[in-house]
Design an enzyme around this catalytic site. Structure first.
Site, mmCIF file in Angstrom:
data_model
loop_
_atom_site.group_PDB
_atom_site.id
_atom_site.type_symbol
_atom_site.label_atom_id
_atom_site.label_comp_id
_atom_site.label_asym_id
_atom_site.label_seq_id
_atom_site.Cartn_x
_atom_site.Cartn_y
_atom_site.Cartn_z
ATOM 1 N N ALA A 75 -8.355 -28.264 63.183
ATOM 2 C CA ALA A 75 -6.907 -28.063 63.142
ATOM 3 C C ALA A 75 -6.242 -28.545 64.437
ATOM 4 O O ALA A 75 -5.091 -28.966 64.421
ATOM 5 C CB ALA A 75 -6.581 -26.595 62.884
ATOM 6 N N THR A 76 -6.969 -28.489 65.553
ATOM 7 C CA THR A 76 -6.401 -28.987 66.811
ATOM 8 C C THR A 76 -6.019 -30.455 66.668
ATOM 9 O O THR A 76 -4.887 -30.862 66.983
ATOM 10 C CB THR A 76 -7.415 -28.816 67.967
ATOM 11 O OG1 THR A 76 -7.711 -27.430 68.102
ATOM 12 C CG2 THR A 76 -6.857 -29.363 69.271
ATOM 13 N N ASN A 155 -2.397 -16.488 64.825
ATOM 14 C CA ASN A 155 -3.814 -16.163 65.006
ATOM 15 C C ASN A 155 -4.053 -14.900 65.822
ATOM 16 O O ASN A 155 -5.129 -14.320 65.761
ATOM 17 C CB ASN A 155 -4.553 -17.346 65.642
ATOM 18 C CG ASN A 155 -3.803 -17.947 66.806
ATOM 19 O OD1 ASN A 155 -2.679 -18.399 66.659
ATOM 20 N ND2 ASN A 155 -4.410 -17.929 67.970
ATOM 21 N N GLN A 183 -5.041 -20.312 59.912
ATOM 22 C CA GLN A 183 -5.356 -18.909 59.615
ATOM 23 C C GLN A 183 -4.901 -18.511 58.209
ATOM 24 O O GLN A 183 -5.156 -17.378 57.778
ATOM 25 C CB GLN A 183 -4.671 -17.974 60.630
ATOM 26 C CG GLN A 183 -5.154 -18.127 62.056
ATOM 27 C CD GLN A 183 -6.517 -17.507 62.304
ATOM 28 O OE1 GLN A 183 -7.040 -16.748 61.495
ATOM 29 N NE2 GLN A 183 -7.118 -17.834 63.438
ATOM 30 N N SER A 203 -8.337 -26.013 59.001
ATOM 31 C CA SER A 203 -9.605 -25.984 59.716
ATOM 32 C C SER A 203 -10.654 -25.343 58.823
ATOM 33 O O SER A 203 -10.350 -24.403 58.091
ATOM 34 C CB SER A 203 -9.441 -25.162 61.003
ATOM 35 O OG SER A 203 -10.690 -25.061 61.666
ATOM 36 N N ALA A 204 -11.897 -25.841 58.882
ATOM 37 C CA ALA A 204 -12.947 -25.271 58.031
ATOM 38 C C ALA A 204 -13.488 -23.961 58.589
ATOM 39 O O ALA A 204 -13.788 -23.033 57.839
ATOM 40 C CB ALA A 204 -14.091 -26.276 57.859
ATOM 41 N N HIS A 205 -13.591 -23.859 59.932
ATOM 42 C CA HIS A 205 -14.368 -22.748 60.489
ATOM 43 C C HIS A 205 -13.616 -21.425 60.567
ATOM 44 O O HIS A 205 -14.166 -20.427 61.030
ATOM 45 C CB HIS A 205 -14.951 -23.124 61.856
ATOM 46 C CG HIS A 205 -13.976 -23.112 63.000
ATOM 47 N ND1 HIS A 205 -13.827 -22.019 63.819
ATOM 48 C CD2 HIS A 205 -13.131 -24.054 63.464
ATOM 49 C CE1 HIS A 205 -12.916 -22.303 64.750
ATOM 50 N NE2 HIS A 205 -12.480 -23.531 64.544
ATOM 51 N N THR A 243 -16.397 -42.879 61.479
ATOM 52 C CA THR A 243 -17.304 -42.625 60.360
ATOM 53 C C THR A 243 -17.160 -41.189 59.892
ATOM 54 O O THR A 243 -17.175 -40.264 60.705
ATOM 55 C CB THR A 243 -18.757 -42.886 60.797
ATOM 56 O OG1 THR A 243 -18.861 -44.244 61.212
ATOM 57 C CG2 THR A 243 -19.739 -42.617 59.659
ATOM 58 N N CYS A 328 -9.145 -18.893 73.245
ATOM 59 C CA CYS A 328 -8.967 -20.086 74.069
ATOM 60 C C CYS A 328 -8.515 -19.713 75.477
ATOM 61 O O CYS A 328 -8.631 -20.492 76.396
ATOM 62 C CB CYS A 328 -7.938 -21.013 73.439
ATOM 63 S SG CYS A 328 -8.082 -21.090 71.663
#
Ligand SMILES: *Cc1c(COP(=O)(O)O)cnc(C)c1O
Length: 391
Positions: A75-76, A155, A183, A203-205, A243, A328
């Protein structure tokens, strides 16, 4: 020492084992490992197929067309691409960007970099509940406003903005609307068309997928112009070269497919956990909930504790993996800029902790956490009052 109880799902989630199983099939010689951009052989086509299936899975969660999904490293990067890419590509329309002071640093620092490049930014202040009102946005709009960027879910607080209403204000003034939904994916029902969203960071995580992969939704109709930040082979319709990491992408697709199938079940589970947590702490005095009850996701509870020192509290709670402010910023001792941004006094902000739950948190985990917090408060508050009585 046993591992602390993980209550920091808003910082990152563990990957769902069902996601990891899919990822493992896209790495080794016996799996689908070829370059998805290799058009001249079957292994390449299979990898491309896997990537395109994941693209559809991600698109399905937000009601998008797969052709509107651009893979990024998270997401960043999606936030960087949305703000910088759109502002640079639309210089002829204007130079004004509107965002808020409690956005994720990926948006804030990108907006600051754009200011240094000559763009102008209006920084909105949220309500005490961490929300941006349509009225506040309306007042900030100008003739040369090109983009509005406001997060779907904060978040640190879990507060949920009325994205559809905010997007409507942006559009009424001829601006585009971006939302950081890192989120929100898997927590809220999202529909980019119904909500009028032009750009959305994912974002996936944060949703049981792997770290290091995300996506930017870029509206095709009407088509948005977004300038690439990473140049190379012209992948992703020229917006983001490199890639494609098939295993990461397959992991994000699998995680988002699970989120679509199990969102309601997850939501009910999280609501139960939140209620249990808050009920368990209800007998304790001097606790304030920064997360707005009526406008927040159920997995984030940000609490302030009166009459304790923030650092001592965190020490006393070392059996819990929790967060003060955002992960962060955990290296610095400043209070969270988000809490400061909603007007929480300095000392109270320093004694605030974000608890966040997830799919794998159990009711008895909540009970242990409640017991540990109550024990910590008893220990920290008693000596202070005893000392006061001695005086
Ligand atoms: C975690 C998070 C990000 C950053 O996502 P990455 O995929 O880790 O780069 C951005 N915005 C919000 C709101 C987040 O919670």
């Amino acid at each position: 020492m046993s591992a602390p109880l993980y209550l920091d799902y808003a910082a990152t989630t563990p990957a769902d084992p069902r996601v990891v199983e899919q990822m493992m099939r896209h790495l080794t010689l016996d799996g689908v490992y070829a370059n998805p951009a290799s058009r001249s052989h079957m292994p390449g086509w299979l990898a491309e197929q896997a990537v395109e299936q994941a693209r559809r899975q991600v698109a399905d969660l937000i009601g998008a067309d797969p052709r509107e999904i651009v893979w990024t490293s998270g997401a960043t990067e999606a936030d960087n691409l949305a703000l910088t890419g759109l502002m640079r590509a639309n210089r002829a329309r204007g130079r004004h960007l509107v965002t808020s002071i409690i956005e994720h640093k990926a948006v804030i620092d990108t907006a600051k970099a754009l200011e240094a490049e000559g763009f102008e930014v209006t920084w909105l202040t949220p309500t005490r509940e961490g929300l941006i009102t349509p009225q506040a946005l309306r007042e900030a709009m100008r003739d040369d406003t090109v983009l509005v960027s406001l997060m779907a879910v904060n978040n640190e607080l879990g507060s949920v903005n009325d994205i559809a209403a905010l997007a409507e204000v942006a559009h009424a003034h001829g601006a585009f609307f971006h939302t950081d939904a890192a989120q929100a994916a898997g927590r809220l029902a999202l529909d980019v068309t119904a909500m009028g969203i032009d750009l959305m960071s994912l974002s996936a995580h944060k949703a049981y997928g792997p770290k290091g992969i995300g996506a930017l939704y870029v509206r095709r109709d009407p088509a948005l112009r977004v300038e690439a930040l990473i140049h190379g082979g012209g992948h992703e319709r020229g917006m983001r070269s490199g890639t494609l990491p098939t295993h990461q992408i397959v992991g994000m697709g699998a995680a988002f497919a699970l989120a679509l199938d199990e969102r309601e079940q997850d939501d009910a589970h999280l609501r139960e956990l939140r209620e249990r947590f808050l009920d368990g702490l209800a007998p304790c005095s001097g606790i304030h909930n920064h997360s707005p009850a009526a406008h927040s996701v159920p997995n984030i509870v940000n609490l302030a504790f009166d009459d304790v020192d923030g650092e001592s509290l965190l020490m006393a709670l070392r059996g819990l993996a929790v967060s003060t402010g955002s992960a962060c910023n955990s290296a610095s001792v400043d209070p969270s800029y988000v809490l400061k941004g909603i007007g929480v006094p300095h000392a109270q902000a320093l004694a605030s902790i974000r608890f966040s739950f997830g799919r794998f948190t159990r009711a008895d985990d909540i009970d242990s956490a409640v017991a540990e917090i109550r024990h910590a408060l008893d220990g920290l508050r008693r000596p202070a009052s005893a000392a006061m009585h001695q005086r």
